[in-house]
Write a protein that holds these residues in place. Structure first.
Motif, mmCIF file in Angstrom:
data_model
loop_
_atom_site.group_PDB
_atom_site.id
_atom_site.type_symbol
_atom_site.label_atom_id
_atom_site.label_comp_id
_atom_site.label_asym_id
_atom_site.label_seq_id
_atom_site.Cartn_x
_atom_site.Cartn_y
_atom_site.Cartn_z
ATOM 1 N N ASP A 192 0.854 -1.188 0.000
ATOM 2 C CA ASP A 192 0.000 0.000 0.000
ATOM 3 C C ASP A 192 0.891 1.240 0.000
ATOM 4 O OD1 ASP A 192 -2.010 1.789 0.150
ATOM 5 O OD2 ASP A 192 -2.819 1.122 2.063
ATOM 6 N N THR A 193 1.361 1.610 -1.174
ATOM 7 C CA THR A 193 2.391 2.644 -1.269
ATOM 8 C C THR A 193 1.928 4.017 -0.805
ATOM 9 O OG1 THR A 193 1.749 2.966 -3.577
ATOM 10 C CG2 THR A 193 3.592 1.471 -3.145
ATOM 11 N N GLY A 194 0.629 4.188 -0.627
ATOM 12 C CA GLY A 194 0.134 5.487 -0.182
ATOM 13 C C GLY A 194 0.030 5.610 1.328
ATOM 14 N N SER A 195 0.328 4.553 2.071
ATOM 15 C CA SER A 195 0.140 4.585 3.520
ATOM 16 C C SER A 195 1.413 5.011 4.243
ATOM 17 C CB SER A 195 -0.295 3.210 4.031
ATOM 18 O OG SER A 195 0.801 2.317 4.024
ATOM 19 N N GLU A 196 1.228 5.532 5.466
ATOM 20 C CA GLU A 196 2.369 5.921 6.293
ATOM 21 C C GLU A 196 3.210 4.711 6.657
ATOM 22 O OE1 GLU A 196 0.992 7.927 9.738
ATOM 23 O OE2 GLU A 196 0.431 9.760 8.690
ATOM 24 N N PHE A 202 -7.296 -1.948 -1.355
ATOM 25 C CA PHE A 202 -6.339 -1.512 -2.370
ATOM 26 C C PHE A 202 -7.020 -1.452 -3.734
ATOM 27 C CE2 PHE A 202 -2.754 -2.454 -5.286
ATOM 28 C CZ PHE A 202 -1.830 -1.528 -4.839
ATOM 29 N N GLU A 203 -6.648 -0.459 -4.556
ATOM 30 C CA GLU A 203 -7.145 -0.376 -5.927
ATOM 31 C C GLU A 203 -5.973 -0.079 -6.845
ATOM 32 O OE1 GLU A 203 -10.518 1.948 -8.663
ATOM 33 O OE2 GLU A 203 -10.437 2.227 -6.481
ATOM 34 N N ASP A 204 -5.783 -0.930 -7.861
ATOM 35 C CA ASP A 204 -4.633 -0.730 -8.737
ATOM 36 C C ASP A 204 -4.954 0.251 -9.859
ATOM 37 O OD1 ASP A 204 -6.042 -2.092 -10.710
ATOM 38 O OD2 ASP A 204 -4.952 -3.978 -10.437
ATOM 39 N N ASP A 205 -3.976 0.472 -10.738
ATOM 40 C CA ASP A 205 -4.118 1.458 -11.807
ATOM 41 C C ASP A 205 -5.206 1.080 -12.815
ATOM 42 O OD1 ASP A 205 -2.079 2.868 -10.651
ATOM 43 O OD2 ASP A 205 -0.508 1.997 -11.920
ATOM 44 N N MET A 236 -10.088 -3.890 -7.606
ATOM 45 C CA MET A 236 -10.112 -3.649 -6.169
ATOM 46 C C MET A 236 -9.712 -4.915 -5.404
ATOM 47 S SD MET A 236 -13.713 -1.558 -5.950
ATOM 48 C CE MET A 236 -13.966 -0.094 -6.941
ATOM 49 N N GLU A 237 -9.161 -4.685 -4.246
ATOM 50 C CA GLU A 237 -8.724 -5.799 -3.412
ATOM 51 C C GLU A 237 -8.991 -5.459 -1.947
ATOM 52 O OE1 GLU A 237 -4.394 -7.480 -2.112
ATOM 53 O OE2 GLU A 237 -4.724 -7.116 -4.244
ATOM 54 N N TYR A 238 -9.526 -6.417 -1.236
ATOM 55 C CA TYR A 238 -9.806 -6.262 0.192
ATOM 56 C C TYR A 238 -9.225 -7.479 0.891
ATOM 57 C CZ TYR A 238 -12.612 -5.679 4.477
ATOM 58 O OH TYR A 238 -13.020 -5.528 5.784
ATOM 59 N N VAL A 239 -8.420 -7.265 1.929
ATOM 60 C CA VAL A 239 -7.686 -8.361 2.572
ATOM 61 C C VAL A 239 -7.977 -8.384 4.066
ATOM 62 C CG1 VAL A 239 -5.429 -9.444 2.897
ATOM 63 C CG2 VAL A 239 -5.840 -8.017 0.879
ATOM 64 N N PRO A 245 -2.868 -21.676 10.789
ATOM 65 C CA PRO A 245 -2.299 -20.470 11.412
ATOM 66 C C PRO A 245 -1.905 -19.423 10.373
ATOM 67 C CG PRO A 245 -1.285 -22.484 12.261
ATOM 68 C CD PRO A 245 -2.088 -22.876 11.068
ATOM 69 N N ASN A 246 -2.045 -18.150 10.764
ATOM 70 C CA ASN A 246 -1.617 -17.018 9.924
ATOM 71 C C ASN A 246 -2.209 -17.081 8.522
ATOM 72 O OD1 ASN A 246 -0.082 -15.725 11.858
ATOM 73 N ND2 ASN A 246 1.740 -16.924 11.416
ATOM 74 N N SER A 247 -3.492 -17.366 8.436
ATOM 75 C CA SER A 247 -4.142 -17.426 7.137
ATOM 76 C C SER A 247 -4.766 -16.072 6.790
ATOM 77 C CB SER A 247 -5.209 -18.523 7.121
ATOM 78 O OG SER A 247 -6.059 -18.429 8.244
ATOM 79 N N LEU A 248 -4.998 -15.861 5.503
ATOM 80 C CA LEU A 248 -5.516 -14.595 4.996
ATOM 81 C C LEU A 248 -6.648 -14.858 4.007
ATOM 82 C CD1 LEU A 248 -2.056 -13.013 4.228
ATOM 83 C CD2 LEU A 248 -3.612 -12.116 5.948
ATOM 84 N N LEU A 249 -7.611 -13.945 3.981
ATOM 85 C CA LEU A 249 -8.676 -13.964 2.982
ATOM 86 C C LEU A 249 -8.475 -12.781 2.044
ATOM 87 C CD1 LEU A 249 -12.027 -14.868 4.803
ATOM 88 C CD2 LEU A 249 -10.980 -16.099 2.891
ATOM 89 N N PHE A 250 -8.333 -13.060 0.753
ATOM 90 C CA PHE A 250 -8.212 -12.026 -0.262
ATOM 91 C C PHE A 250 -9.510 -11.984 -1.055
ATOM 92 C CE2 PHE A 250 -3.878 -12.803 0.763
ATOM 93 C CZ PHE A 250 -3.147 -11.683 0.384
ATOM 94 N N TYR A 251 -10.059 -10.781 -1.234
ATOM 95 C CA TYR A 251 -11.225 -10.567 -2.082
ATOM 96 C C TYR A 251 -10.785 -9.686 -3.246
ATOM 97 C CZ TYR A 251 -13.859 -12.007 2.103
ATOM 98 O OH TYR A 251 -14.348 -12.686 3.199
ATOM 99 N N PHE A 252 -10.753 -10.242 -4.449
ATOM 100 C CA PHE A 252 -10.385 -9.495 -5.647
ATOM 101 C C PHE A 252 -11.655 -9.170 -6.426
ATOM 102 C CE2 PHE A 252 -6.715 -12.395 -4.924
ATOM 103 C CZ PHE A 252 -5.756 -11.428 -4.646
#
Length: 387
Positions: free
Chosen positions: A118-122, A307-310, A314-317, A327-334
């Motif tokens: 997320d290049t726009g985040s602090e 996140f939204e690319d060029d 859209m992506e929601y994680v 353990p340490n699993s992730l859900l990606f919504y594209f």
């Protein structure tokens, strides 16, 4: 009975539920593996990043370390930027120990990569300037275990040794260090076989009151080749670590994203969900945690990224916490727009490993998750298309 005896009895009663896996020697000491993953660059990152989210990221990373536990280790202390794990009894084989170290390192680095995207985040900017990485200290020796109410306190010379080894003569900041106390429990052939992916080197350091302490060490940098590429709709994670479902949904892409990120709606479309619990004042913020009552249990979720690319995809994680089998699993919504009124949703469940050695259990759990994803995406489509 005197006051001191009363206090000791109270301490014993408070810790009566603890079960130890090794018998004490005549001197009251028990053999134990001591294992410390330590976040390198932690202090500078907190002090110089300037981001109010930095402490929360470090807390997330410490949780990543704890959830990557494959060796049935017990957490003794969380020490700012490190976790002291222990396991009483005989030492684990070097092959299993190296697998544990690799799993912790990969889970840790893959989570950082997700945040860095997320290049726009602090936080992303802070991580680009202040590198966070991991070193892992392993020692095997004998400890005295004191039960002080509900707390377990480890004491003895070997506890001092493992903490001193955090300061050593190794160049670099990402490595595994194995004390001679552990190395001597393994055969040279098994050591060589387990570190075929890197070089196992000799080292030592001198410490006041302890003298010269010898160790072996191996740099973790070669594992960077195994890190996931930045996640996007175009990347293809290893088949063995992802489950995927896909469906076209008759609503605009921004509308679908709003439904996905609305915690209150989860019970209306997520398979088996009956209720959701969250702090309404924090809803909509990245990093927010919430709990879903599901299948007579509860699952903890945490929003990680939106996140939204060029190209407008859209992506929601979300991270799934305390999910013991994965353990340490992730859900990606594209979400990819097909036209103004239709979008294509892909849900990916990504995991590092399955916490079971039983092939039948692993197969059954994967089947259950695949069925859960399929029914959930159908439920989501039904909720969205009723608008």
């Amino acid at each position: 009975m005197g006051l001191l005896d009363d206090m000791r009895a109270a301490r014993r009663a408070a810790g009566a539920g603890r079960v130890f896996t090794a018998e004490a020697d005549d001197d009251g000491m028990v053999p134990a593996l001591l294992f410390i993953p330590d976040i390198s660059g932690f202090t500078r990152f907190i002090e110089e990043s300037g981001s109010p989210e930095a402490p929360f990221l470090v807390a997330d990373l410490l949780e990543i370390l704890i959830e990557a536990n494959m060796l049935n280790l017990q957490v003794n202390e969380i020490q700012g930027d490190a976790v002291l794990f222990y396991r009483l009894g005989p030492p684990p084989p070097i092959r299993e120990l190296v697998q544990q170290c690799r799993r912790i390192y990969l889970d840790f680095q893959n989570y950082l990569r997700l945040v860095e995207r997320d290049t726009g985040s602090e936080l992303s900017a802070a991580l680009a300037e202040h590198v966070l990485t991991l070193k892992i200290i392993v020692h095997y020796g004998r400890v005295s275990v004191a039960q002080i109410r509900e707390y377990t306190k480890l004491m003895g010379r070997d506890v001092i040794v493992v903490h001193r080894l955090l300061k050593n003569n190794i160049m670099g900041s990402e490595y595994i260090l194995l004390s001679e106390g552990y190395v001597q429990t393994q055969t040279p052939a098994e050591l060589a076989r387990s570190f075929s992916w890197t070089r196992l080197l000799h080292g030592s350091a001198f410490y006041d009151h302890l003298g010269e302490v010898a160790y072996r060490y191996a740099h973790l940098s070669p594992l960077r080749l195994l890190l996931n590429a930045p996640a996007s709709a175009h990347t293809k994670p290893a088949r063995s670590c992802v489950l995927k479902v896909r469906r076209a949904i008759g609503v605009p892409a921004p509308y679908l994203l709003r439904v996905l990120s609305n915690f209150r709606l989860r019970p209306r479309w997520m398979e088996g969900a009956t209720a959701v619990h969250y702090d309404v004042t924090k809803a909509g913020r990245l990093g927010t945690s919430y709990k879903v009552d599901i299948f007579q249990g509860q699952i903890d979720f945490q929003t990680v990224q939106q996140f939204e690319d060029d190209e407008g995809q859209m992506e929601y994680v979300e991270k799934i916490s305390h999910f013991r089998i994965f353990p340490n699993s992730l859900l990606f919504y594209f979400i990819e727009a097909v036209d103004l009124d239709t979008c294509l949703l892909t849900i990916e469940f990504r995991y590092g490993h399955i916490a079971s050695h039983n092939r039948l259990i692993r197969f059954g759990q994967l089947h259950r998750v695949r069925r859960f994803l399929g029914r959930s995406i159908r439920g989501l489509a039904g909720v969205c298309e009723k608008r």
